[in-house]
Design an enzyme around this catalytic site. Structure first.
Site, PDB file in Angstrom:
ATOM      1  N   GLY A 209       0.828  -1.203   0.000  1.00 40.57           N
ATOM      2  CA  GLY A 209       0.000   0.000   0.000  1.00 40.57           C
ATOM      3  C   GLY A 209       0.856   1.245   0.000  1.00 40.57           C
ATOM      4  O   GLY A 209       2.078   1.171   0.173  1.00 40.57           O
ATOM      5  N   PRO A 211       2.640   4.826   1.113  1.00 47.04           N
ATOM      6  CA  PRO A 211       3.347   5.143   2.353  1.00 47.04           C
ATOM      7  C   PRO A 211       2.391   5.695   3.417  1.00 47.04           C
ATOM      8  O   PRO A 211       1.429   6.388   3.087  1.00 47.04           O
ATOM      9  CB  PRO A 211       4.345   6.241   1.939  1.00 47.04           C
ATOM     10  N   THR A 213       0.204   4.271   5.430  1.00 44.58           N
ATOM     11  CA  THR A 213      -1.170   3.792   5.623  1.00 44.58           C
ATOM     12  C   THR A 213      -1.284   2.857   6.832  1.00 44.58           C
ATOM     13  O   THR A 213      -2.345   2.304   7.090  1.00 44.58           O
ATOM     14  CB  THR A 213      -1.680   3.063   4.371  1.00 44.58           C
ATOM     15  N   GLY A 214      -0.163   2.654   7.534  1.00 45.96           N
ATOM     16  CA  GLY A 214      -0.250   1.891   8.785  1.00 45.96           C
ATOM     17  C   GLY A 214       0.238   0.452   8.687  1.00 45.96           C
ATOM     18  O   GLY A 214      -0.128  -0.372   9.525  1.00 45.96           O
ATOM     19  N   LYS A 215       1.084   0.162   7.709  1.00 45.70           N
ATOM     20  CA  LYS A 215       1.547  -1.225   7.558  1.00 45.70           C
ATOM     21  C   LYS A 215       2.398  -1.659   8.762  1.00 45.70           C
ATOM     22  O   LYS A 215       2.179  -2.731   9.321  1.00 45.70           O
ATOM     23  CB  LYS A 215       2.348  -1.371   6.245  1.00 45.70           C
ATOM     24  N   THR A 216       3.315  -0.777   9.151  1.00 46.68           N
ATOM     25  CA  THR A 216       4.170  -1.107  10.299  1.00 46.68           C
ATOM     26  C   THR A 216       3.318  -1.219  11.562  1.00 46.68           C
ATOM     27  O   THR A 216       3.468  -2.151  12.355  1.00 46.68           O
ATOM     28  CB  THR A 216       5.233   0.000  10.496  1.00 46.68           C
ATOM     29  N   GLU A 432      -2.619  33.944  -8.499  1.00 47.96           N
ATOM     30  CA  GLU A 432      -3.420  33.070  -7.626  1.00 47.96           C
ATOM     31  C   GLU A 432      -4.914  33.318  -7.832  1.00 47.96           C
ATOM     32  O   GLU A 432      -5.711  32.376  -7.803  1.00 47.96           O
ATOM     33  CB  GLU A 432      -3.041  33.270  -6.146  1.00 47.96           C
ATOM     34  N   ASP A 508       3.279  25.037 -12.549  1.00 49.73           N
ATOM     35  CA  ASP A 508       1.962  24.721 -13.138  1.00 49.73           C
ATOM     36  C   ASP A 508       2.155  24.029 -14.482  1.00 49.73           C
ATOM     37  O   ASP A 508       1.459  23.066 -14.804  1.00 49.73           O
ATOM     38  CB  ASP A 508       1.155  26.008 -13.378  1.00 49.73           C
TER      39      ASP A 508
HETATM   40  P1  ATP Z   1       5.681   3.261   5.119  1.00 42.32           P
HETATM   41  O1  ATP Z   1       5.148   2.539   3.940  1.00 42.32           O
HETATM   42  O2  ATP Z   1       6.113   4.651   4.792  1.00 42.32           O
HETATM   43  O3  ATP Z   1       6.683   2.464   5.919  1.00 42.32           O
HETATM   44  P2  ATP Z   1       3.554   2.501   6.863  1.00 42.32           P
HETATM   45  O4  ATP Z   1       2.430   2.102   5.992  1.00 42.32           O
HETATM   46  O5  ATP Z   1       4.360   1.430   7.483  1.00 42.32           O
HETATM   47  O6  ATP Z   1       4.461   3.546   6.115  1.00 42.32           O
HETATM   48  P3  ATP Z   1       3.196   3.416   9.522  1.00 42.32           P
HETATM   49  O7  ATP Z   1       4.664   3.593   9.742  1.00 42.32           O
HETATM   50  O8  ATP Z   1       2.575   2.238  10.139  1.00 42.32           O
HETATM   51  O9  ATP Z   1       2.930   3.444   7.977  1.00 42.32           O
HETATM   52  O10 ATP Z   1       2.407   4.713   9.962  1.00 42.32           O
HETATM   53  C1  ATP Z   1       3.033   5.818  10.565  1.00 42.32           C
HETATM   54  C2  ATP Z   1       2.141   6.395  11.629  1.00 42.32           C
HETATM   55  O11 ATP Z   1       0.954   6.911  11.041  1.00 42.32           O
HETATM   56  C3  ATP Z   1       1.668   5.387  12.638  1.00 42.32           C
HETATM   57  O12 ATP Z   1       2.561   5.257  13.685  1.00 42.32           O
HETATM   58  C4  ATP Z   1       0.337   5.978  13.093  1.00 42.32           C
HETATM   59  O13 ATP Z   1       0.571   6.968  14.064  1.00 42.32           O
HETATM   60  C5  ATP Z   1      -0.172   6.669  11.866  1.00 42.32           C
HETATM   61  N1  ATP Z   1      -1.097   5.794  11.127  1.00 42.32           N
HETATM   62  C6  ATP Z   1      -0.927   5.308   9.876  1.00 42.32           C
HETATM   63  N2  ATP Z   1      -1.988   4.574   9.508  1.00 42.32           N
HETATM   64  C7  ATP Z   1      -2.850   4.601  10.521  1.00 42.32           C
HETATM   65  C8  ATP Z   1      -4.131   4.023  10.752  1.00 42.32           C
HETATM   66  N3  ATP Z   1      -4.727   3.271   9.808  1.00 42.32           N
HETATM   67  N4  ATP Z   1      -4.734   4.255  11.923  1.00 42.32           N
HETATM   68  C9  ATP Z   1      -4.153   5.012  12.875  1.00 42.32           C
HETATM   69  N5  ATP Z   1      -2.941   5.581  12.721  1.00 42.32           N
HETATM   70  C10 ATP Z   1      -2.289   5.390  11.576  1.00 42.32           C
END
Ligand code: ATP
Length: 627
Positions: A209, A211, A213-216, A432, A508
């Site tokens: 997904g 960057p 989006t919360g994968k980690t 603008e 632009d």
């Molecule tokens: P990357 O691809 O850049 O490594 P990632 O997908 O692993 O990014 P995370 O590192 O998990 O993204 O997200 C960074 C921070 O953003 C998290 O620690 C959290 O605070 C917030 N975050 C991201 N997604 C969510 C979510 N779905 N719900 C709540 N918080 C989120």
């Protein structure tokens, strides 16, 4: 368990200081040894002989290689500084001892042992090159994160089950992903149930997904929910300059993981090692990455079914991964972690403002609406920035205006405190206003949220911020044409009012040309070129299109250029038409912007409505005739 987070290491700054001190001492020792170390002035042997003959020498130390002697009385001018000790290289001189006795000089002979530093200094001379190599290796290996001895050890950080604080309650808008991961949790908690059924869970699961989006977060929360240890490492941490190090790190990581099973191993940015070998090409063949990837494949194959180790990988570039990595028994399950929908954004905003005192007037639903295309990480950042704004104002609550400013800051950058003046201010105000007015008038574009001529830290002299009313999943040709007209609205206003464009439109033009090119090459939106794709498949990458590489004959290439030109020209004409039609509104907007520096969408609407359609009562004359 060599390199885990828990391992205590001296702070890096202290280490560097120690190295520097060590090198300085070594250098001093060597220098002392080489120069003799006793502060004696060098002198020629003939000078020693003449000093001796003249009766000036009082004391002599005879060594195997050199002679050190003291001189008394007035020194001749050419003797240099007033030092009384000299040193000369000892040469063949048969009658020397007799002459010393004859002259009545006190002398003694010594073993060739130039002080206690000598053996050490000799050792140093031998060791210095080795030390230098050691030091360089240490630097190359990654800014001193490990000693050369631990180079092949995994750099994974282990977080024990008890210390994981994240759970699924901390992730919003990802219910579908959580459902899939619940199976992993169940497997880690009750492996027997799966064994009894002869079922095998995938060894590797890939989270893909955009960057942020919360994968980690989800990987960690999965370990938290299952109550198992969590090893995390980034793909780029495996690969070093030295071939074989990455492979050995992979081996070490898997050994650690097997010892701690059941557990989760999380490999972020897996594309750093898992990139397709075909993609790398012959010229850039990268043995180190290939060996690391092979080792990873080997380790994954070697897992006993249900060994209790689940590997979660994450990437924004699934399209570049080597096919072998995605085969059965490896990362054979992919879970997409998409950008959040409006409802998801609302949940995420709720999670991140749990501990933030919001003013009752703050409506998170509204903010969720305004933040289409924001990732979870962007939303977390937005809430934090808004809270910081409130702290700066010494307020006890975070207001809607704080969110507004925070959003502006995230999208456009910090305000610079050097306001525009004079002619530049006027030009930027028209530029603008041009964008804003075209956007306001054309029906298919997103509403204008704010227009500003306050320069920002990202180098923009002003900006027009449009905020979508709802998530858009599909854009028609007419939508894109109107978007292009908005992009060219700033330049069109400059042409109309000043008779020339300026460098302010460069950005632009870049965006407009890129969009027009995609319309022709990817979306089949040009009749002259037909419904054909002229660029390689973009794959399922999440980092935006790789810039439209061309896939066709030179003739078609020229036609594409013509079509791109036609589309952009047409968009500029469209913008010019709108602005001519609403010239009075354009002037009023530009005037108001010069006074106030920024306008919100509501004020913009009022000004345009008051000015009404048409060129205005005063009429206007274009400075030059523009197409
Ligand atoms: P990357 O691809 O850049 O490594 P990632 O997908 O692993 O990014 P995370 O590192 O998990 O993204 O997200 C960074 C921070 O953003 C998290 O620690 C959290 O605070 C917030 N975050 C991201 N997604 C969510 C979510 N779905 N719900 C709540 N918080 C989120």
């Amino acid at each position: 368990m060599a390199d885990l987070e828990r391992t205590q290491r001296p702070p890096r700054g202290r280490l560097t200081l120690l190295y520097a001190l060590f090198l300085v001492v070594a250098w001093l020792m060597v220098a002392t040894y080489v120069t003799g170390g006793d502060g004696a002035e060098p002198a020629s042997y003939s000078r020693f002989r003449s000093d001796l003959a003249a009766g000036r020498v009082t004391e002599v130390m005879l060594e195997a290689e050199r002679i050190t002697y003291s001189v008394a009385g007035d020194l001749p001018v050419e003797a240099g500084p007033a030092t009384s000790q000299y040193q000369t290289v000892r040469t063949e001189d048969d009658g020397l001892v007799q002459r010393l006795i004859d002259a009545g000089v006190e002398f003694e002979a010594e073993e060739p042992a130039p002080g206690f530093l000598a053996p050490l200094a000799t050792l140093m001379i031998m060791l210095l090159p080795l030390l230098l190599v050691w030091f360089l290796v240490f630097r190359v290996m990654g800014a001193g994160r490990a000693s050369p001895m631990s180079m092949g050890k995994s750099r994974a950080k282990e977080i024990t089950a008890e210390t994981i604080t994240q759970s699924f309650d901390d992730a919003g808008g990802v219910d579908a992903v959580e459902d899939e991961l619940k199976e992993v949790i169940d497997f880690l908690k009750n492996p027997d149930r799966y064994q009894a059924m002869g079922a095998r869970l995938p060894t590797g699961i890939l989270l893909v997904g955009p960057p942020g989006t919360g994968k980690t977060l989800l990987a960690k929360a999965t370990a938290g929910e299952a109550g198992v240890p969590f090893f995390s490492i980034s793909g780029s941490e495996f690969v070093e300059l030295f071939v074989g190090v990455g492979a050995s790190r992979v081996r070490d990581l898997f050994e650690q993981a097997k010892e701690r099973a059941p557990c989760i191993v999380f490999i972020d940015e897996i594309d750093a090692i898992g990139q397709s070998r075909a993609r790398v090409g012959v010229v850039q063949a990268n043995d180190e990455r290939e060996q690391t990837l092979n080792q990873l494949l080997y380790e994954m194959d070697g897992f006993e079914p249900n060994s209790g180790v689940v590997i979660l990988g994450a990437t924004n570039r699934p399209d570049v991964l080597d096919r072998a990595l995605l085969r059965a028994g490896r990362f054979d399950r992919q879970i997409e972690v998409p950008l959040p929908t409006e409802a998801g954004r609302r949940q995420i905003l709720g999670i991140h403002s749990r501990h933030v005192p919001l003013d009752p007037a703050v409506d998170l639903d509204e903010i969720a609406k305004m933040t289409a295309s924001f990732s979870g990480a962007d939303l977390a950042n937005l809430v934090n920035e808004a809270a910081l704004m409130a702290v700066r104002r010494s307020d006890r609550h975070v207001h809607l205006a704080d969110f507004d400013l925070a959003m502006e800051r995230i999208i456009a950058g910090l305000h610079r405190d050097t306001p525009l003046r004079g002619e530049v201010r006027r030009r930027v105000a028209y530029h603008e206003s041009g964008h804003a007015l075209v956007s306001h008038v054309l029906p298919r574009t997103d509403p204008v949220h704010r227009v500003s001529i306050i320069p920002t830290s990202r180098g923009a002299l002003g900006f027009t911020m449009e905020v979508p009313e709802e998530d858009r999943y599909l854009l028609s040709e007419a939508d894109l044409e109107e978007r292009l007209a908005v992009m060219l609205g700033g330049r069109a206003a400059e042409l109309l009012v000043f008779g020339e464009s300026s460098t302010g439109a460069a950005n632009d033009l870049e965006h407009a040309t890129q969009l027009a090119r995609r319309m022709v090459m990817e979306f089949g939106m040009s009749d002259a070129l037909g419904p054909v794709r002229y660029t390689p498949p973009a794959g399922a990458g999440y980092l935006g299109p790789e810039l439209t590489a061309y896939w066709g004959s030179p003739d078609t290439g020229a036609k594409i250029d013509d079509e791109v030109r036609r589309i952009v020209d047409q968009a500029q004409r469209h913008a010019l038409d709108v602005l001519r039609e609403r010239r009075m509104a354009l002037d009023r907007l530009a005037e108001r912007l010069q006074e106030a520096e920024a306008l919100d969408g509501a004020e913009l609407g009022r000004i345009v409505e008051q000015a009404g359609p048409g060129p205005g009562q005063e009429g206007f004359r274009e400075r030059v005739s523009v197409p």
